[in-house]
Design a protein around this motif. Structure first.
Motif, PDB file in Angstrom:
ATOM      1  N   GLY A  89       0.927  -1.121   0.091  1.00 48.60           N
ATOM      2  CA  GLY A  89      -0.007  -0.119   0.192  1.00 48.60           C
ATOM      3  C   GLY A  89       0.827   1.374   0.074  1.00 48.60           C
ATOM      4  O   GLY A  89       1.846   1.257  -0.782  1.00 48.60           O
ATOM      5  N   GLU A  90       0.526   2.390   0.607  1.00 48.82           N
ATOM      6  CA  GLU A  90       1.201   3.694   0.660  1.00 48.82           C
ATOM      7  C   GLU A  90       2.331   3.611   1.495  1.00 48.82           C
ATOM      8  O   GLU A  90       3.412   4.397   1.560  1.00 48.82           O
ATOM      9  CB  GLU A  90       0.232   4.734   1.082  1.00 48.82           C
ATOM     10  CG  GLU A  90      -1.046   5.034   0.290  1.00 48.82           C
ATOM     11  CD  GLU A  90      -0.623   5.110  -1.436  1.00 48.82           C
ATOM     12  OE1 GLU A  90       0.560   6.035  -1.389  1.00 48.82           O
ATOM     13  OE2 GLU A  90      -1.206   4.659  -1.986  1.00 48.82           O
ATOM     14  N   THR A  91       2.670   2.423   2.111  1.00 49.54           N
ATOM     15  CA  THR A  91       3.708   2.352   3.051  1.00 49.54           C
ATOM     16  C   THR A  91       5.112   2.309   2.050  1.00 49.54           C
ATOM     17  O   THR A  91       6.283   2.145   2.338  1.00 49.54           O
ATOM     18  CB  THR A  91       3.717   1.319   4.405  1.00 49.54           C
ATOM     19  OG1 THR A  91       3.350  -0.074   3.719  1.00 49.54           O
ATOM     20  CG2 THR A  91       2.612   1.673   5.284  1.00 49.54           C
ATOM     21  N   ARG A  92       4.732   1.714   1.127  1.00 48.58           N
ATOM     22  CA  ARG A  92       5.751   1.591  -0.023  1.00 48.58           C
ATOM     23  C   ARG A  92       6.519   2.760  -0.475  1.00 48.58           C
ATOM     24  O   ARG A  92       7.667   2.925  -1.153  1.00 48.58           O
ATOM     25  CB  ARG A  92       5.470   0.820  -1.274  1.00 48.58           C
ATOM     26  CG  ARG A  92       4.331   1.579  -2.189  1.00 48.58           C
ATOM     27  CD  ARG A  92       4.925   2.560  -2.973  1.00 48.58           C
ATOM     28  NE  ARG A  92       4.301   3.077  -4.513  1.00 48.58           N
ATOM     29  CZ  ARG A  92       3.222   3.946  -4.388  1.00 48.58           C
ATOM     30  NH1 ARG A  92       2.889   4.568  -3.462  1.00 48.58           N
ATOM     31  NH2 ARG A  92       2.761   4.218  -5.523  1.00 48.58           N
ATOM     32  N   ASN A  93       5.912   4.016  -0.087  1.00 47.34           N
ATOM     33  CA  ASN A  93       6.662   5.348  -0.363  1.00 47.34           C
ATOM     34  C   ASN A  93       8.075   5.309  -0.083  1.00 47.34           C
ATOM     35  O   ASN A  93       9.037   5.941  -0.637  1.00 47.34           O
ATOM     36  CB  ASN A  93       5.729   6.602   0.432  1.00 47.34           C
ATOM     37  CG  ASN A  93       4.484   6.672  -0.468  1.00 47.34           C
ATOM     38  OD1 ASN A  93       4.016   6.125  -1.457  1.00 47.34           O
ATOM     39  ND2 ASN A  93       3.534   7.485   0.120  1.00 47.34           N
ATOM     40  N   ALA A  94       8.316   4.814   1.083  1.00 44.25           N
ATOM     41  CA  ALA A  94       9.669   4.809   1.636  1.00 44.25           C
ATOM     42  C   ALA A  94      10.667   4.097   0.547  1.00 44.25           C
ATOM     43  O   ALA A  94      11.813   4.604   0.498  1.00 44.25           O
ATOM     44  CB  ALA A  94       9.797   4.019   2.890  1.00 44.25           C
ATOM     45  N   LEU A  95      10.067   2.890  -0.061  1.00 40.93           N
ATOM     46  CA  LEU A  95      10.949   2.316  -1.077  1.00 40.93           C
ATOM     47  C   LEU A  95      11.062   3.217  -2.272  1.00 40.93           C
ATOM     48  O   LEU A  95      12.224   3.044  -2.899  1.00 40.93           O
ATOM     49  CB  LEU A  95      10.380   1.213  -1.309  1.00 40.93           C
ATOM     50  CG  LEU A  95       9.909  -0.008  -0.264  1.00 40.93           C
ATOM     51  CD1 LEU A  95       9.345  -1.273  -0.639  1.00 40.93           C
ATOM     52  CD2 LEU A  95      11.238  -0.439   0.358  1.00 40.93           C
ATOM     53  N   GLU A 115       7.047  10.844   0.947  1.00 38.72           N
ATOM     54  CA  GLU A 115       8.380  10.471   0.164  1.00 38.72           C
ATOM     55  C   GLU A 115       9.165  11.643   0.279  1.00 38.72           C
ATOM     56  O   GLU A 115      10.602  11.333   0.524  1.00 38.72           O
ATOM     57  CB  GLU A 115       8.056  10.311  -1.546  1.00 38.72           C
ATOM     58  CG  GLU A 115       6.978   9.011  -1.528  1.00 38.72           C
ATOM     59  CD  GLU A 115       6.345   9.135  -2.991  1.00 38.72           C
ATOM     60  OE1 GLU A 115       6.178   8.087  -3.433  1.00 38.72           O
ATOM     61  OE2 GLU A 115       6.089  10.165  -3.557  1.00 38.72           O
ATOM     62  N   VAL A 116       8.890  13.041   0.304  1.00 39.63           N
ATOM     63  CA  VAL A 116       9.976  13.931   0.470  1.00 39.63           C
ATOM     64  C   VAL A 116      10.580  13.617   1.981  1.00 39.63           C
ATOM     65  O   VAL A 116      11.934  13.933   2.247  1.00 39.63           O
ATOM     66  CB  VAL A 116       9.183  15.189   0.337  1.00 39.63           C
ATOM     67  CG1 VAL A 116      10.132  16.318   1.041  1.00 39.63           C
ATOM     68  CG2 VAL A 116       8.798  15.592  -1.154  1.00 39.63           C
ATOM     69  N   ALA A 117       9.648  13.377   2.992  1.00 33.92           N
ATOM     70  CA  ALA A 117       9.964  13.294   4.446  1.00 33.92           C
ATOM     71  C   ALA A 117      11.200  11.993   4.448  1.00 33.92           C
ATOM     72  O   ALA A 117      12.155  12.288   5.099  1.00 33.92           O
ATOM     73  CB  ALA A 117       9.035  12.931   5.314  1.00 33.92           C
ATOM     74  N   PHE A 118      10.622  10.761   4.117  1.00 34.91           N
ATOM     75  CA  PHE A 118      11.580   9.657   3.886  1.00 34.91           C
ATOM     76  C   PHE A 118      13.041  10.048   3.357  1.00 34.91           C
ATOM     77  O   PHE A 118      14.301   9.580   4.098  1.00 34.91           O
ATOM     78  CB  PHE A 118      11.071   8.579   3.270  1.00 34.91           C
ATOM     79  CG  PHE A 118      10.049   7.916   4.046  1.00 34.91           C
ATOM     80  CD1 PHE A 118      10.246   7.362   5.258  1.00 34.91           C
ATOM     81  CD2 PHE A 118       8.704   7.610   3.621  1.00 34.91           C
ATOM     82  CE1 PHE A 118       9.286   6.886   5.912  1.00 34.91           C
ATOM     83  CE2 PHE A 118       7.681   6.963   4.176  1.00 34.91           C
ATOM     84  CZ  PHE A 118       7.962   6.485   5.589  1.00 34.91           C
ATOM     85  N   ALA A 119      13.071  10.869   2.260  1.00 36.86           N
ATOM     86  CA  ALA A 119      14.228  11.106   1.516  1.00 36.86           C
ATOM     87  C   ALA A 119      15.272  11.841   2.276  1.00 36.86           C
ATOM     88  O   ALA A 119      16.319  11.840   2.824  1.00 36.86           O
ATOM     89  CB  ALA A 119      14.051  11.745   0.322  1.00 36.86           C
ATOM     90  N   LEU A 120      14.369  13.017   2.873  1.00 35.64           N
ATOM     91  CA  LEU A 120      15.234  13.607   3.800  1.00 35.64           C
ATOM     92  C   LEU A 120      15.931  13.164   5.086  1.00 35.64           C
ATOM     93  O   LEU A 120      16.955  13.591   5.317  1.00 35.64           O
ATOM     94  CB  LEU A 120      14.242  15.284   4.226  1.00 35.64           C
ATOM     95  CG  LEU A 120      13.992  16.060   3.136  1.00 35.64           C
ATOM     96  CD1 LEU A 120      13.035  17.169   3.440  1.00 35.64           C
ATOM     97  CD2 LEU A 120      15.443  16.877   2.545  1.00 35.64           C
TER      98      LEU A 120
END
Length: 158
Positions: A89-95, A115-120
């Protein structure tokens, strides 16, 4: 024996599904420019910005990776070269942003913000295009060319 070519850089392009035609045109140009620079374009693999960036890359002869929320490859847009179904689901955004050399963020909603937050959090450079995200730590860009140049320059410095 000849040396191996340097591996391509993976650059994630993130943004919303329901965005303006202008944002979609910028995403497509970003995908094209990244492919022309030898990068592999990584997206969430579905519609909107992901599809536009993937289309630009593929039409320029590039490779795209779509990190899908569902458990089936069939959910990918037609421009995804390599579909990776996750079932997360949307938790894949980190990937989507994991191990990216850089992230180019266009306007979107909460999924894009995550996604921005995970990247930062990972220390990955994030270039915010088209007033997409005024978030501390992002680097603003006005044009697709500026965004790609910044993303590649910042990722080379890492």
């Amino acid at each position: 024996m000849a040396g191996l070519a340097s591996p391509p850089r993976y650059v994630s392009v993130v943004g919303g599904t329901d965005v303006s035609e202008g944002v979609l045109a910028m995403a497509e140009e970003v995908g094209r420019l990244l492919a022309q620079r030898g990068c592999i374009v990584v997206t969430g693999g579905r519609a909107g910005v992901a599809e536009a960036a993937s289309r630009g890359a593929v039409l320029a002869g590039g490779t795209t990776v779509g990190i899908l929320p569902g458990a089936k490859r069939g959910g990918a847009n037609p421009y995804v070269t390599v579909a990776v179904p996750t079932g997360l689901g949307e938790t894949r955004n980190a990937l989507v942003v994991m191990d990216a050399a850089a992230v180019i963020a266009l306007p979107g909603a909460y999924g894009t913000l995550s996604e921005v937050a995970f990247a930062l959090l990972a220390g990955t450079p994030v270039v915010a295009l088209a007033d997409g995200w005024d978030v501390a730590g992002t680097v603003p860009a006005r044009t697709a060319t500026d965004a790609v140049d910044l993303a590649l320059d910042l990722s080379a410095a890492r």
